[in-house]
Scaffold this motif. Sequence first.
Motif, PDB file in Angstrom:
ATOM      1  N   GLU A 397       0.831  -1.200   0.000  1.00 43.28           N
ATOM      2  CA  GLU A 397       0.000   0.000   0.000  1.00 43.28           C
ATOM      3  C   GLU A 397       0.871   1.257   0.000  1.00 43.28           C
ATOM      4  O   GLU A 397       0.595   2.216  -0.722  1.00 43.28           O
ATOM      5  CB  GLU A 397      -0.899  -0.019   1.241  1.00 43.28           C
ATOM      6  CG  GLU A 397      -2.182   0.733   1.066  1.00 43.28           C
ATOM      7  CD  GLU A 397      -3.269   0.238   2.019  1.00 43.28           C
ATOM      8  OE1 GLU A 397      -4.430   0.396   1.677  1.00 43.28           O
ATOM      9  OE2 GLU A 397      -2.927  -0.288   3.097  1.00 43.28           O
ATOM     10  N   GLU A 620     -17.324  -2.984   4.172  1.00 39.75           N
ATOM     11  CA  GLU A 620     -16.375  -1.855   4.120  1.00 39.75           C
ATOM     12  C   GLU A 620     -16.047  -1.478   2.679  1.00 39.75           C
ATOM     13  O   GLU A 620     -15.945  -0.295   2.345  1.00 39.75           O
ATOM     14  CB  GLU A 620     -15.107  -2.229   4.883  1.00 39.75           C
ATOM     15  CG  GLU A 620     -15.346  -2.293   6.385  1.00 39.75           C
ATOM     16  CD  GLU A 620     -14.327  -3.110   7.163  1.00 39.75           C
ATOM     17  OE1 GLU A 620     -14.461  -3.205   8.392  1.00 39.75           O
ATOM     18  OE2 GLU A 620     -13.400  -3.672   6.544  1.00 39.75           O
ATOM     19  N   ILE A 624     -16.531   2.258   1.099  1.00 37.93           N
ATOM     20  CA  ILE A 624     -15.409   3.053   0.568  1.00 37.93           C
ATOM     21  C   ILE A 624     -15.718   3.511  -0.863  1.00 37.93           C
ATOM     22  O   ILE A 624     -15.351   4.601  -1.276  1.00 37.93           O
ATOM     23  CB  ILE A 624     -14.089   2.247   0.642  1.00 37.93           C
ATOM     24  CG1 ILE A 624     -13.652   2.130   2.107  1.00 37.93           C
ATOM     25  CG2 ILE A 624     -12.984   2.914  -0.171  1.00 37.93           C
ATOM     26  CD1 ILE A 624     -12.502   1.190   2.354  1.00 37.93           C
ATOM     27  N   THR A 631     -11.881   7.627   2.935  1.00 39.83           N
ATOM     28  CA  THR A 631     -10.570   7.014   2.669  1.00 39.83           C
ATOM     29  C   THR A 631     -10.467   5.625   3.270  1.00 39.83           C
ATOM     30  O   THR A 631      -9.760   4.773   2.769  1.00 39.83           O
ATOM     31  CB  THR A 631      -9.423   7.856   3.269  1.00 39.83           C
ATOM     32  OG1 THR A 631      -9.700   8.032   4.658  1.00 39.83           O
ATOM     33  CG2 THR A 631      -9.319   9.191   2.597  1.00 39.83           C
ATOM     34  N   GLU A 632     -11.151   5.406   4.388  1.00 37.53           N
ATOM     35  CA  GLU A 632     -11.045   4.095   5.047  1.00 37.53           C
ATOM     36  C   GLU A 632     -12.341   3.881   5.806  1.00 37.53           C
ATOM     37  O   GLU A 632     -13.045   4.833   6.124  1.00 37.53           O
ATOM     38  CB  GLU A 632      -9.827   4.102   5.994  1.00 37.53           C
ATOM     39  CG  GLU A 632      -9.482   2.778   6.632  1.00 37.53           C
ATOM     40  CD  GLU A 632      -9.223   1.668   5.631  1.00 37.53           C
ATOM     41  OE1 GLU A 632     -10.208   1.068   5.153  1.00 37.53           O
ATOM     42  OE2 GLU A 632      -8.045   1.386   5.340  1.00 37.53           O
ATOM     43  N   CYS A 633     -12.644   2.609   6.068  1.00 28.68           N
ATOM     44  CA  CYS A 633     -13.894   2.311   6.745  1.00 28.68           C
ATOM     45  C   CYS A 633     -13.718   1.053   7.568  1.00 28.68           C
ATOM     46  O   CYS A 633     -12.947   0.165   7.191  1.00 28.68           O
ATOM     47  CB  CYS A 633     -14.988   2.111   5.692  1.00 28.68           C
ATOM     48  SG  CYS A 633     -16.459   1.333   6.344  1.00 28.68           S
ATOM     49  N   GLU A 647     -13.541   7.191   7.714  1.00 22.78           N
ATOM     50  CA  GLU A 647     -12.562   8.278   7.796  1.00 22.78           C
ATOM     51  C   GLU A 647     -12.841   9.243   6.650  1.00 22.78           C
ATOM     52  O   GLU A 647     -12.936   8.821   5.491  1.00 22.78           O
ATOM     53  CB  GLU A 647     -11.138   7.721   7.692  1.00 22.78           C
ATOM     54  CG  GLU A 647     -10.714   6.938   8.922  1.00 22.78           C
ATOM     55  CD  GLU A 647      -9.256   6.486   8.873  1.00 22.78           C
ATOM     56  OE1 GLU A 647      -8.558   6.806   7.884  1.00 22.78           O
ATOM     57  OE2 GLU A 647      -8.824   5.801   9.813  1.00 22.78           O
ATOM     58  N   ILE A 687      -4.646   0.247  12.754  1.00 21.35           N
ATOM     59  CA  ILE A 687      -4.196  -0.777  11.806  1.00 21.35           C
ATOM     60  C   ILE A 687      -2.913  -1.375  12.356  1.00 21.35           C
ATOM     61  O   ILE A 687      -2.037  -0.635  12.818  1.00 21.35           O
ATOM     62  CB  ILE A 687      -3.989  -0.139  10.414  1.00 21.35           C
ATOM     63  CG1 ILE A 687      -5.363   0.122   9.804  1.00 21.35           C
ATOM     64  CG2 ILE A 687      -3.162  -1.033   9.501  1.00 21.35           C
ATOM     65  CD1 ILE A 687      -5.367   0.834   8.501  1.00 21.35           C
ATOM     66  N   LYS A 693      -6.992  -4.186   9.865  1.00 26.87           N
ATOM     67  CA  LYS A 693      -7.747  -3.285  10.744  1.00 26.87           C
ATOM     68  C   LYS A 693      -8.010  -3.961  12.075  1.00 26.87           C
ATOM     69  O   LYS A 693      -8.401  -5.120  12.121  1.00 26.87           O
ATOM     70  CB  LYS A 693      -9.091  -2.950  10.104  1.00 26.87           C
ATOM     71  CG  LYS A 693      -8.975  -2.141   8.851  1.00 26.87           C
ATOM     72  CD  LYS A 693     -10.336  -1.978   8.193  1.00 26.87           C
ATOM     73  CE  LYS A 693     -10.119  -1.657   6.726  1.00 26.87           C
ATOM     74  NZ  LYS A 693     -11.315  -1.778   5.946  1.00 26.87           N
TER      75      LYS A 693
END
Length: 716
Positions: A397, A620, A624, A631-633, A647, A687, A693
């Motif tokens: 990532e 999620e 997203i 950006t994130e969930c 987020e 994270i 997560k």
Amino acid sequence: EQRPDSTEEDSFQWMSRVLQAIDSIHQVGVYCLALVPANTLPKTPLGGIHLSETKQLFLEGSLHPCNVLMCPHTCVTNLPKPRQKQPEIGPASVMVGNLVSGKRIAQASGRDLGQIEDNDQARKVRTEFLFLSEVLQWRAQTTPDHLLYTLLNCRGTIANSLTCVQLHKRAEKIAVMLMERGHLQDGDHVALVYPPGIDLIAAFYGCLYAGCVPITVRPPHPQNIATTLPTVKMIVEVSRSACLMTTQLICKLLRSREAAAAVDVRTWPLILDTDDLPKKRPAQIYKPSNPDTLAYLDFSVSTTGMLAGVKMSHAATSAFCRSIKLQCELYPSREVAICLDPYCGLGFVLWCLCSVYSGHQSILIPPSELETNPALWLLAVSQYKVRDTFCSYSVMELCTKGLGSQTESLKARGLDLSRVRTCVVVAEERPRIALTQSFSKLFKDLGLHPRAVSTSFGCRVNLAICLQGTSGPDPTTVYVDMRALRHDRVRLVERGSPHSLPLMESGKILPGVRIIIANPETKGPLGDSHLGEIWVHSAHNASGYFTIYGDESLQSDHFNSRLSFGDTQTIWARTGYLGFLRRTELTDANGERHDALYVVGALDEAMELRGMRYHPIDIETSVIRAHKSVTECAVFTWTNLLVVVVELDGSEQEALDLVPLVTNVVLEEHYLIVGVVVVVDIGVIPINSRGEKQRMHLRDGFLADQLDPIYVAYNM
């Protein structure tokens, strides 16, 4: 539109009156009430409200309301019926069913370890040495100056390296230190608290030479002692370590004022600093009496927040190394680049053990160095002309986000990935197909072969079950119907069909590993392409939990389960993951039809809602995709409500736009009603180092009111 002078209190009173009025006069439920600032609704030329445009703005999340109230619980009345579990079918009907429907029982195995012919040197390692410590001594005698480890720093230059004889001599000195300064007996546990590097490896073999049992522990983060040090302390205590070995720097940190504020520093066991080693050699090097004795303990915090330590015997450790050696064709003239955390699971085995067993050179790249230089790992792979490399999802990532715009300049610097044959993501979860595909696509221009990227799969009971090796077919992808999965059924569909979910095979089953799919409740074997729990039988299974901190009831049958019918003799370990096996049209290295293993998700992460089984990652992913600012969930359940934490990357005006969007997408794609939507700042969802997560930590934070959210919406 809300009056300019009205307070929030006024608005909510007005909302509740409107809800009651519409219900009593018109007998309709209101799905969503949104109040926007005065004069912001789109108007028609004649001054009325432009309905279709308003609807469009609402659905794409650009109305920017100042107040929102959603009532999906009261007005969505046509959800599909909750699923009723069917009474269990007995063994007899299953056996008949197997015959009638022509289903084969879902079982598969990697290559047979006994049949694979090694070269002379490898055969010697296998037949003469039961223990890794003996292999190291033999390498130090026969190939003393052969390079085993090279550690890179953030500039990509060599920070440190170790040859066979250097590693052997340092391990001897550490063994003397343990015996003389530590007064340790054989079998004592020793916590190794080191940054990723060469010291950790030397300390591990020093423990083996002294007959101690090592436990690798991630050191506390100097900028974040308050949260990271208690975990170190907990592992040291739970593992019953008699001694703690570390560097001078961390030694000071453990006794510092900041440390004293976080934990009770007086209760540390004896701390030995290995920067200052004795000059002498031990009288003799310990040799275990029995290969089934403990070699090391592997501690890891699971995504549900449980600290679980597993026991690895000497026999399992050697079998593990041999299995990886055969799958990846490792031998002394090879170089492998490793960008993983060396504290647990396959990451630790690749970092510390495999080079000693197989003799190949490991180029070690600490993942933390990528934060300052995201291109470090790929530049090293290119510079050393590496054919095999291992990384984690967080590393992948970092590269995808950090180097997305730099591929041209990297190409100009001569970055070439065309020699990479396998790039394996080490993971303990369902393969993240979107990430691996975007990584492959991004670096295709730099020569990365699209088929080189694959994933591995391991868990607590067996640290590596699958790993895409050098031979055998490429990983396959299938599309399954997400609605059938909720009912624990696998229905294969075409790519692009509605409700389809892509699943990528988790690499090839390792040599010496057998897998069967069993029903987690009845423990009966299941057929091909049926969803069930993955059970594994192999020489490198862990031999049991040393301890599970948080839930002791789990232990008994995880490591020695038997099927309730069929083959009731074999002892299996239960992985705790749901998945299925599918026989493909491809052929394996040994000419048989290839069986692919697809991992769907962990049983203890799955949520039971309305009688169906949902995996958080699926919900999620939908959330997203719902809006560009998400950006994130992360999702979890609280009582029987579904809580969605998102987020937000954008202005706080957009926070309220997300509430209806999140509720809509989860309703449409998953037939679930969201109970609470929590909008938070970037970086709030915790994270772990593997890039997973920590949903349970997030849930604890939500319940303790520690998330400091931008907005919380309770849907009625």
